[in-house]
Enzyme design. Structure first.
Site, PDB file in Angstrom:
ATOM      1  N   ASP A 159       0.944  -1.262   0.229  1.00  0.00           N
ATOM      2  CA  ASP A 159      -0.433   0.065  -0.044  1.00  0.00           C
ATOM      3  C   ASP A 159       1.165   1.520  -0.134  1.00  0.00           C
ATOM      4  O   ASP A 159       1.689   1.523   0.713  1.00  0.00           O
ATOM      5  CB  ASP A 159      -0.830  -0.182   1.203  1.00  0.00           C
ATOM      6  CG  ASP A 159      -1.461   1.346   1.425  1.00  0.00           C
ATOM      7  OD1 ASP A 159      -3.027   0.387   0.803  1.00  0.00           O
ATOM      8  OD2 ASP A 159      -1.799   2.558   2.074  1.00  0.00           O
ATOM      9  N   ASN A 167      -3.369  12.783  -3.332  1.00  0.00           N
ATOM     10  CA  ASN A 167      -4.519  13.679  -4.592  1.00  0.00           C
ATOM     11  C   ASN A 167      -5.455  15.158  -4.277  1.00  0.00           C
ATOM     12  O   ASN A 167      -5.426  15.694  -4.796  1.00  0.00           O
ATOM     13  CB  ASN A 167      -5.307  12.857  -4.756  1.00  0.00           C
ATOM     14  CG  ASN A 167      -6.073  11.072  -5.510  1.00  0.00           C
ATOM     15  OD1 ASN A 167      -4.621  11.721  -6.732  1.00  0.00           O
ATOM     16  ND2 ASN A 167      -5.698   9.949  -5.107  1.00  0.00           N
ATOM     17  N   HIS A 172      -5.381  14.522  -8.902  1.00  0.00           N
ATOM     18  CA  HIS A 172      -5.676  13.446  -9.320  1.00  0.00           C
ATOM     19  C   HIS A 172      -4.893  13.492 -10.532  1.00  0.00           C
ATOM     20  O   HIS A 172      -4.486  11.744 -10.395  1.00  0.00           O
ATOM     21  CB  HIS A 172      -7.240  12.651  -9.363  1.00  0.00           C
ATOM     22  CG  HIS A 172      -8.271  12.777  -7.967  1.00  0.00           C
ATOM     23  ND1 HIS A 172      -7.772  11.787  -7.931  1.00  0.00           N
ATOM     24  CD2 HIS A 172      -8.998  13.491  -8.178  1.00  0.00           C
ATOM     25  CE1 HIS A 172      -9.270  11.903  -6.161  1.00  0.00           C
ATOM     26  NE2 HIS A 172      -9.548  13.359  -6.399  1.00  0.00           N
ATOM     27  N   ASP A 176      -2.744   9.992 -10.650  1.00  0.00           N
ATOM     28  CA  ASP A 176      -2.380   9.026 -11.270  1.00  0.00           C
ATOM     29  C   ASP A 176      -0.925   8.768 -11.825  1.00  0.00           C
ATOM     30  O   ASP A 176      -0.988   7.699 -12.022  1.00  0.00           O
ATOM     31  CB  ASP A 176      -3.329   8.913 -12.727  1.00  0.00           C
ATOM     32  CG  ASP A 176      -5.202   9.334 -12.445  1.00  0.00           C
ATOM     33  OD1 ASP A 176      -5.267   8.384 -11.435  1.00  0.00           O
ATOM     34  OD2 ASP A 176      -5.307   9.523 -13.057  1.00  0.00           O
ATOM     35  N   GLU A 202      -4.694   2.844  -4.013  1.00  0.00           N
ATOM     36  CA  GLU A 202      -3.182   2.363  -3.864  1.00  0.00           C
ATOM     37  C   GLU A 202      -2.822   1.624  -3.577  1.00  0.00           C
ATOM     38  O   GLU A 202      -0.774   0.876  -2.830  1.00  0.00           O
ATOM     39  CB  GLU A 202      -3.374   3.761  -2.666  1.00  0.00           C
ATOM     40  CG  GLU A 202      -3.356   3.899  -2.050  1.00  0.00           C
ATOM     41  CD  GLU A 202      -4.477   3.828  -1.631  1.00  0.00           C
ATOM     42  OE1 GLU A 202      -4.887   4.550  -0.039  1.00  0.00           O
ATOM     43  OE2 GLU A 202      -5.752   3.995  -2.147  1.00  0.00           O
TER      44      GLU A 202
END
Length: 287
Positions: A159, A167, A172, A176, A202
């Protein structure tokens, strides 16, 4: 179609026998006509009848063989269609001729190739994460199910730390990019035999066959070291790190249980300060 439908009572499950029955009747018409004329005249010309009978029998045998051979393209086309219906790949597609049967075989072959390609594209789309190009959860589970029984393996649940902050602060689009670059780094670090997937958000999952937890720990530590040496992320002051939970398993039947143990180990790594690799079976291992 009318004649075809009208003759369905003749061998309804065997088309080639229906054709043979029609041809058999046609071939025997001269013989039947000769027999009728002989009966009417009351004369029997055995010298004529015997060769005619033998020729008719020989023609019948030849017709059986020839019809079976001529119908081979139709049988092949029917077999390919059944393979497509069963979801199997059609690999051996013979070339047809320029006649009706050959055109049918070619058309079915082209349709089978197009269908196989489309099925492959749909399957890939269903099992791939469009953002990272890795397998998604479904793709991972389908592939992991092929792990041999009793094969020792380690499952790593990874993770990205503080991803929500990326974000929230940078947007975002930057998030990405972080996911894509992180997926690329994971793929580069893991072996070709390892199964890497984006589990969701994630979170990533890695199945490492042939390795126990301590060996897998060393392998995942290479990724951690690489991220420290060449950081990724939009903020140089806070480079991207990850936390990881490792769990041992044997065979595909233990994947679900290993996932639960790895998730608990991951939670422990997060609670312990993040940027850590936690081993479910033997407590925490600092890299």
């Amino acid at each position: 179609m009318r004649f075809y439908l009208a003759t369905r009572f003749l061998f309804p499950r065997h088309f080639h026998l229906r054709i043979f029955a029609v041809c058999f009747a046609a071939v025997h018409l001269p013989l039947l006509a000769f027999l009728a004329s002989q009966a009417v005249l009351g004369e029997w010309e055995w010298a004529v009848f015997a060769p005619l009978l033998l020729a008719t029998l020989a023609g019948t045998l030849f017709a059986i063989y020839a019809l079976g051979a001529l119908l081979a393209p139709i049988r092949q086309a029917s077999s390919m269609l059944r393979q497509v219906q069963d979801g199997k790949a059609v690999s051996d597609i013979p070339a047809g001729g320029r006649d009706l049967a050959g055109e049918l075989l070619d058309s079915v072959g082209l349709a089978a190739i197009a269908t196989n390609t489309r099925i492959g594209q749909l399957r890939d789309a269903a099992e791939r994460d469009p953002l990272t190009g890795l397998r998604n959860r479904r793709g991972f589970l389908d592939a992991a199910a092929h792990l041999r029984d009793s094969t020792r393996a380690t499952l790593a649940l990874v993770d990205i730390d503080h991803f929500k902050r990326v974000n929230d602060i940078f947007g975002h689009d930057e998030g990405d990019l972080v996911l894509q670059e992180f997926a690329h780094r994971v793929s580069e670090t893991m072996r070709r035999s390892d199964l890497v997937a984006r589990w969701g958000g994630e979170e990533f999952v890695i199945l490492i066959p042939g390795m126990g937890p301590r060996e897998a720990h060393a392998l995942v530590s290479r990724l951690r070291t690489a991220l420290h040496a060449e950081p990724i992320g939009p903020d140089p002051e806070e480079p991207v790190t990850f936390s990881c939970g490792l769990a041992f398993l044997r065979g595909p039947d233990q994947i679900a249980a290993a996932m639960q143990r790895a998730d608990k180990a991951l939670y422990t790594a997060k609670r312990g300060g993040r940027d850590r690799i936690e081993l479910a079976e033997s407590g925490m291992l600092d890299a």
